[in-house]
Write a protein that holds these residues in place. Structure first.
Motif, mmCIF file in Angstrom:
data_model
loop_
_atom_site.group_PDB
_atom_site.id
_atom_site.type_symbol
_atom_site.label_atom_id
_atom_site.label_comp_id
_atom_site.label_asym_id
_atom_site.label_seq_id
_atom_site.Cartn_x
_atom_site.Cartn_y
_atom_site.Cartn_z
ATOM 1 N N VAL A 220 109.184 51.568 76.682
ATOM 2 C CA VAL A 220 108.877 51.759 75.594
ATOM 3 C C VAL A 220 108.062 52.694 74.881
ATOM 4 O O VAL A 220 108.993 53.849 74.593
ATOM 5 C CB VAL A 220 108.491 50.534 74.153
ATOM 6 C CG1 VAL A 220 108.498 51.140 72.560
ATOM 7 C CG2 VAL A 220 108.496 49.544 74.702
ATOM 8 N N TYR A 221 107.710 53.233 75.600
ATOM 9 C CA TYR A 221 106.615 55.125 75.038
ATOM 10 C C TYR A 221 107.979 55.622 75.957
ATOM 11 O O TYR A 221 108.308 57.000 75.085
ATOM 12 C CB TYR A 221 105.432 54.808 75.613
ATOM 13 C CG TYR A 221 105.128 55.759 76.547
ATOM 14 C CD1 TYR A 221 104.367 57.007 74.958
ATOM 15 C CD2 TYR A 221 104.864 57.076 77.433
ATOM 16 C CE1 TYR A 221 103.953 58.300 75.510
ATOM 17 C CE2 TYR A 221 104.814 58.531 77.239
ATOM 18 C CZ TYR A 221 104.259 59.405 76.579
ATOM 19 O OH TYR A 221 103.485 60.323 76.279
ATOM 20 N N LEU A 222 108.666 55.742 77.109
ATOM 21 C CA LEU A 222 109.148 56.299 77.542
ATOM 22 C C LEU A 222 110.504 56.279 76.902
ATOM 23 O O LEU A 222 110.990 58.095 76.707
ATOM 24 C CB LEU A 222 109.848 55.940 79.037
ATOM 25 C CG LEU A 222 108.535 56.145 80.102
ATOM 26 C CD1 LEU A 222 109.197 54.951 81.388
ATOM 27 C CD2 LEU A 222 109.022 57.352 80.711
ATOM 28 N N GLY A 223 111.081 55.606 76.393
ATOM 29 C CA GLY A 223 112.525 55.915 75.285
ATOM 30 C C GLY A 223 111.986 56.357 74.251
ATOM 31 O O GLY A 223 112.450 57.235 73.114
ATOM 32 N N VAL A 224 110.039 56.038 73.455
ATOM 33 C CA VAL A 224 110.569 56.813 71.778
ATOM 34 C C VAL A 224 110.091 58.205 72.235
ATOM 35 O O VAL A 224 110.405 58.920 71.291
ATOM 36 C CB VAL A 224 109.032 56.330 71.521
ATOM 37 C CG1 VAL A 224 109.228 56.477 70.209
ATOM 38 C CG2 VAL A 224 110.178 54.230 70.663
ATOM 39 N N PHE A 225 109.088 59.071 72.851
ATOM 40 C CA PHE A 225 108.692 59.561 73.255
ATOM 41 C C PHE A 225 109.278 60.457 74.278
ATOM 42 O O PHE A 225 109.696 61.733 73.673
ATOM 43 C CB PHE A 225 106.770 59.752 73.016
ATOM 44 C CG PHE A 225 106.454 59.283 72.054
ATOM 45 C CD1 PHE A 225 105.899 59.675 70.838
ATOM 46 C CD2 PHE A 225 106.312 58.003 72.462
ATOM 47 C CE1 PHE A 225 105.398 59.479 69.650
ATOM 48 C CE2 PHE A 225 105.627 57.665 70.899
ATOM 49 C CZ PHE A 225 104.938 58.066 69.902
ATOM 50 N N PRO A 226 109.123 61.095 75.982
ATOM 51 C CA PRO A 226 109.454 61.658 76.129
ATOM 52 C C PRO A 226 111.077 61.612 75.840
ATOM 53 O O PRO A 226 111.678 62.133 76.598
ATOM 54 C CB PRO A 226 109.230 60.634 77.652
ATOM 55 C CG PRO A 226 108.132 60.208 77.930
ATOM 56 C CD PRO A 226 108.003 59.720 75.752
ATOM 57 N N THR A 227 111.838 60.295 75.816
ATOM 58 C CA THR A 227 113.840 60.576 75.478
ATOM 59 C C THR A 227 113.744 60.871 73.877
ATOM 60 O O THR A 227 114.522 61.876 74.201
ATOM 61 C CB THR A 227 113.847 58.471 75.617
ATOM 62 O OG1 THR A 227 113.466 58.767 76.879
ATOM 63 C CG2 THR A 227 115.673 59.350 76.035
#
Length: 309
Positions: A220-227
């Motif tokens: 989820v972190y990958l989706g919200v922040f780096p994406t």
């Protein structure tokens, strides 16, 4: 004519946010990738990002992108948001981190070549010199992190395909940003990537039911922040400079990955790794200094006001 400092600082700040968050993605992928297959991880990341972007897009009421922007949105969504993420996740499971970083960092060079060919981007000597220095640094970091027996031909090919898709996606995205906002291009590009990864939905549901919460939160972190956040700040900065210069900026990522791995994972870098990271940052500084140097030369040629009294 005085230029508002914010017109220079905001794109630079957006680029900094992008490279910091993209560097953190490599650490998060290493953790979540132990529990999720490449396609499932890509779909979970993109779905989380599309949801976050969709909420912001709805609140801001930006509407649909103009018709002329859709070609670039579709291409960047399929190539960069979709194919790139699956290929990179899969490739990183087949090769060690150093080899993956080395091969994927061919991407900025491809962006410069495609940008010059298809977009007419200028290729000044300072930009080329900076990219050469940064690429040498990326190679140094990759060699210092590579371990024996941890790579495969399949993994190298997947990372190379990811680099090609990344470069093509960036070049396709650039014209779309001339007709639509950064939020529109990023939101609908991420949505296109999510739809392209829907064949992995069953795998994602099955693995999410058994994965530890730590891995799911990492996804989820990958989706919200780096994406969601980083791709939007990237698009904002890309709309205000050339694809070649933005590609050169991403050479700061390997240096930041080394630092974050040191702080978050306790992976103490060797001397060669630190030297490579320093070269990456030095090359970025050289490639980004052209505009500043030119503005100073232009200012120096302006007539100075005569003193009165």
């Amino acid at each position: 004519m005085n230029v508002d400092p914010r017109q220079r600082l905001l794109p630079a700040g957006a680029a900094v946010v992008t490279v910091v968050l993209w560097a953190s993605a490599f650490v998060a992928i290493r953790s979540a990738g132990q529990e999720y297959a490449p396609g499932a991880l890509a779909l979970g990341r993109l779905a989380s990002g599309a949801l976050a972007l969709g909420v912001i897009w709805a609140i801001r009421r930006e509407g649909l992108p103009p018709r002329g922007a859709w070609r670039g949105i579709l291409l960047s969504g399929l190539l960069w948001f979709g194919f790139y993420m699956v290929a990179l996740n899969w490739g990183e499971q087949q090769v060690d981190a150093g080899t993956a970083a080395l091969v994927v960092n061919v991407g900025p060079l491809l962006i410069a070549l495609l940008g010059a060919r298809l977009l007419g981007d200028p290729m000044p000597p300072r930009l080329l010199a900076g990219m050469a220095v940064s690429f040498a640094g990326a190679v140094t970091v990759g060699l210092s992190m590579s371990g024996g027996g941890g790579s495969s031909v399949l993994g190298v090919v997947l990372c190379l395909l990811a680099a090609v898709a990344y470069a093509a996606g960036v070049v396709a995205q650039k014209p779309a940003l001339g007709q639509a906002s950064a939020l529109q291009v990023t939101t609908f590009g991420c949505l296109v990537g999510t739809v392209a990864c829907l064949p992995f939905a069953g795998q994602l549901v099955h693995q999410a039911a058994h994965a530890p919460m730590r891995a799911t939160l990492g996804m989820v972190y990958l989706g919200v922040f780096p994406t969601a956040l980083a791709f939007t700040t990237w698009a904002y900065a890309l709309a205000r400079t050339t694809a070649s210069r933005m590609g050169a900026t991403t050479y700061a990522v390997p240096a930041l990955v080394v630092l974050m791995s040191w702080l978050a994972l306790g992976e103490v870098p060797g001397v060669l790794t630190l030297v490579g990271g320093a070269l990456c940052l030095a090359g970025v500084a050289v490639s980004r200094s052209r505009a500043l140097g030119r503005s100073r030369r232009v200012a120096a040629r302006q007539p100075r006001p005569e003193k009165v009294g």
